[in-house]
Design an enzyme around this catalytic site. Structure first.
Site, mmCIF file in Angstrom:
data_model
loop_
_atom_site.group_PDB
_atom_site.id
_atom_site.type_symbol
_atom_site.label_atom_id
_atom_site.label_comp_id
_atom_site.label_asym_id
_atom_site.label_seq_id
_atom_site.Cartn_x
_atom_site.Cartn_y
_atom_site.Cartn_z
ATOM 1 N N TYR A 170 17.449 -9.603 8.258
ATOM 2 C CA TYR A 170 16.284 -8.809 8.432
ATOM 3 C C TYR A 170 16.126 -8.603 9.758
ATOM 4 O O TYR A 170 15.492 -7.309 10.148
ATOM 5 C CB TYR A 170 15.104 -9.945 8.027
ATOM 6 C CG TYR A 170 13.699 -9.572 8.076
ATOM 7 C CD1 TYR A 170 13.030 -8.726 6.934
ATOM 8 C CD2 TYR A 170 12.994 -9.937 9.080
ATOM 9 C CE1 TYR A 170 11.775 -8.300 7.088
ATOM 10 C CE2 TYR A 170 11.422 -9.348 9.101
ATOM 11 C CZ TYR A 170 11.006 -8.517 8.149
ATOM 12 O OH TYR A 170 9.750 -8.365 8.196
ATOM 13 N N SER A 217 8.977 -5.071 13.013
ATOM 14 C CA SER A 217 8.280 -6.611 13.026
ATOM 15 C C SER A 217 8.491 -7.067 14.508
ATOM 16 O O SER A 217 9.249 -6.702 15.217
ATOM 17 C CB SER A 217 9.344 -7.333 12.019
ATOM 18 O OG SER A 217 9.062 -8.658 12.147
HETATM 19 N N1 LIG Z 1 4.557 -10.140 5.739
HETATM 20 C C1 LIG Z 1 4.945 -10.424 7.040
HETATM 21 O O1 LIG Z 1 4.870 -11.511 7.437
HETATM 22 C C2 LIG Z 1 5.470 -8.980 7.930
HETATM 23 C C3 LIG Z 1 5.820 -9.458 9.228
HETATM 24 C C4 LIG Z 1 6.619 -8.311 9.807
HETATM 25 C C5 LIG Z 1 6.928 -7.224 9.076
HETATM 26 N N2 LIG Z 1 6.576 -7.119 7.825
HETATM 27 C C6 LIG Z 1 6.862 -5.838 7.172
HETATM 28 O O2 LIG Z 1 5.814 -5.142 6.608
HETATM 29 C C7 LIG Z 1 6.137 -4.437 5.618
HETATM 30 C C8 LIG Z 1 5.315 -4.448 4.134
HETATM 31 O O3 LIG Z 1 5.396 -5.948 3.809
HETATM 32 P P1 LIG Z 1 4.405 -6.726 3.285
HETATM 33 O O4 LIG Z 1 4.038 -7.653 4.253
HETATM 34 O O5 LIG Z 1 3.158 -5.800 2.723
HETATM 35 O O6 LIG Z 1 5.123 -7.159 1.985
HETATM 36 P P2 LIG Z 1 4.873 -6.852 0.451
HETATM 37 O O7 LIG Z 1 5.940 -7.542 -0.377
HETATM 38 O O8 LIG Z 1 3.385 -7.475 -0.061
HETATM 39 O O9 LIG Z 1 4.796 -5.466 0.105
HETATM 40 C C9 LIG Z 1 6.143 -4.660 0.404
HETATM 41 C C10 LIG Z 1 6.252 -3.479 -0.713
HETATM 42 O O10 LIG Z 1 7.143 -2.411 -0.509
HETATM 43 C C11 LIG Z 1 7.762 -2.390 -1.691
HETATM 44 N N3 LIG Z 1 8.871 -2.030 -1.705
HETATM 45 C C12 LIG Z 1 10.266 -2.796 -1.322
HETATM 46 N N4 LIG Z 1 11.169 -2.354 -1.567
HETATM 47 C C13 LIG Z 1 11.005 -0.930 -2.003
HETATM 48 C C14 LIG Z 1 11.942 -0.091 -2.241
HETATM 49 N N5 LIG Z 1 13.299 -0.145 -2.230
HETATM 50 N N6 LIG Z 1 11.329 1.135 -2.366
HETATM 51 C C15 LIG Z 1 10.169 1.257 -2.455
HETATM 52 N N7 LIG Z 1 9.077 0.072 -2.301
HETATM 53 C C16 LIG Z 1 9.780 -0.978 -2.021
HETATM 54 C C17 LIG Z 1 7.207 -3.645 -2.737
HETATM 55 O O11 LIG Z 1 7.400 -3.339 -4.022
HETATM 56 C C18 LIG Z 1 6.132 -3.948 -2.276
HETATM 57 O O12 LIG Z 1 5.037 -3.468 -2.868
HETATM 58 C C19 LIG Z 1 7.672 -4.653 5.300
HETATM 59 O O13 LIG Z 1 8.464 -3.578 5.753
HETATM 60 C C20 LIG Z 1 8.050 -5.989 5.945
HETATM 61 O O14 LIG Z 1 9.153 -6.216 6.342
HETATM 62 C C21 LIG Z 1 6.167 -8.078 6.963
#
Ligand SMILES: NC(=O)c1ccc[n+]([C@@H]2O[C@H](COP(=O)([O-])OP(=O)(O)OC[C@H]3O[C@@H](n4cnc5c(N)ncnc54)[C@H](O)[C@@H]3O)[C@@H](O)[C@H]2O)c1
Length: 279
Positions: free
Chosen positions: A171, A158
């Site tokens: 985080y 991130s």
């Molecule tokens: N959305 C943002 O603004 C953002 C920004 C920077 C980084 N990220 C990172 O991107 C990645 C994806 O997030 P997203 O934005 O798609 O969110 P999201 O919540 O839509 O998707 C995350 C997915 O990960 C799964 N997950 C969570 N914990 C888990 C576990 N213990 N085992 C298996 N699966 C698990 C969830 O069920 C979900 O389907 C994450 O690592 C998040 O930290 C997100």
């Protein structure tokens, strides 16, 4: 449809929705078969966002099959190493090989300063967002090595893995740790032509960001902030005039890093951040 990862197999965590689903679809569009896992349920301390469901993971599978690519799915928690290993082993057995790993699964709940963060919140965050990434890669590496053709590992960090923000320190700590994992795996696996990089997104339009908690965090001045109120505040984080990017913007970076176009790129924390790191 292109063929930038034609004939390759990608293992993607957190693939039920959001960025993970988008990565599965984008890589499948370019010719990859997919091993997709997701917990498809809640993480105990993480109650402010509705969890992904088995139906979400099934929808990812339908989208990939709609592109005439194969997909193997499993409901697995990345905190459970034995289950992750069993899912990868089974996926590789069914699809025949492994070339690409996208360790994307993660949670994101904020709101507290570090000195007010509960032990449960801290532990869940580190277990999922840091240890889960390590376990996912650890489970996959033997298959990349035995394939003997190198590989590409992409860890989802991130912008919060490169600079701090207040009120989400657990985080920030986990995502900085992911950069450390990425760098160490890169130096350890480079001799086998396995490249290891990270994507560092700014805000992405997924449930993890686009939820009530985030809106209140960004707009404590309003009683019931909505997406438009969030957009005004979020835009200040960026050089480009937007508040967030779309999952496909991150998938395009993942695709590049996964493809042979990036054959000599390793150890890179690749920002897709609308200029956030310039501020
Ligand atoms: N959305 C943002 O603004 C953002 C920004 C920077 C980084 N990220 C990172 O991107 C990645 C994806 O997030 P997203 O934005 O798609 O969110 P999201 O919540 O839509 O998707 C995350 C997915 O990960 C799964 N997950 C969570 N914990 C888990 C576990 N213990 N085992 C298996 N699966 C698990 C969830 O069920 C979900 O389907 C994450 O690592 C998040 O930290 C997100």
């Amino acid at each position: 449809m292109g063929g930038r990862v034609e004939g390759k197999v990608a293992f993607i965590t957190g693939a039920a929705r959001g960025q993970g689903r988008s990565h599965a679809v984008r890589l499948a569009e370019e010719g990859a078969d997919i091993i997709a896992i997701d917990v498809c349920g809640p993480i105990s301390s993480h109650t402010d966002i509705p969890p992904a469901t088995p139906e979400d993971l099934a929808e990812t599978a339908d989208l990939v099959k709609g592109l005439n690519r194969r997909i193997v799915t499993a409901e697995v928690d990345v905190r459970d190493y034995a289950a992750v290993k069993a899912a990868v082993d089974s996926g590789v057995e069914q699809l025949g090989r492994l070339d690409i790993v996208v360790a994307n699964a993660g949670i994101g709940n904020g709101g507290q300063t570090l000195d007010h963060t509960s032990e449960e919140d801290w532990t869940d965050m580190i277990d999922v967002n840091l240890s889960g990434v390590w376990k996912s890669v650890k489970a996959a590496v033997p298959h990349l090595l035995s394939g003997g053709q190198g590989g590409s590992i992409i860890l989802t960090s991130s912008v919060g893995g490169l600079k701090p923000y207040a009120h989400t320190g657990h985080y920030i700590a986990a995502k900085h740790g992911v950069i450390g994992l990425m760098r160490t795996f890169a130096v350890e696996l480079g001799q086998h032509s396995i490249r290891v990089n990270a994507v560092c997104p700014t805000n992405v339009n997924t449930p993890l960001f686009m939820n009530e908690g985030t809106m209140k965090l960004f707009r404590p001045d309003l009683e019931n902030p909505g997406p438009d109120d969030l957009a005004v505040a979020a835009q200040f984080m960026h050089v480009l005039p937007i508040g967030w990017v779309e999952p496909r913007d991150i998938s395009n970076a993942v695709l590049f890093l996964a493809s042979d176009e990036a054959r000599y790129v390793t150890g890179l924390p690749m920002t897709v951040d609308a200029g956030s790191m310039l501020k």
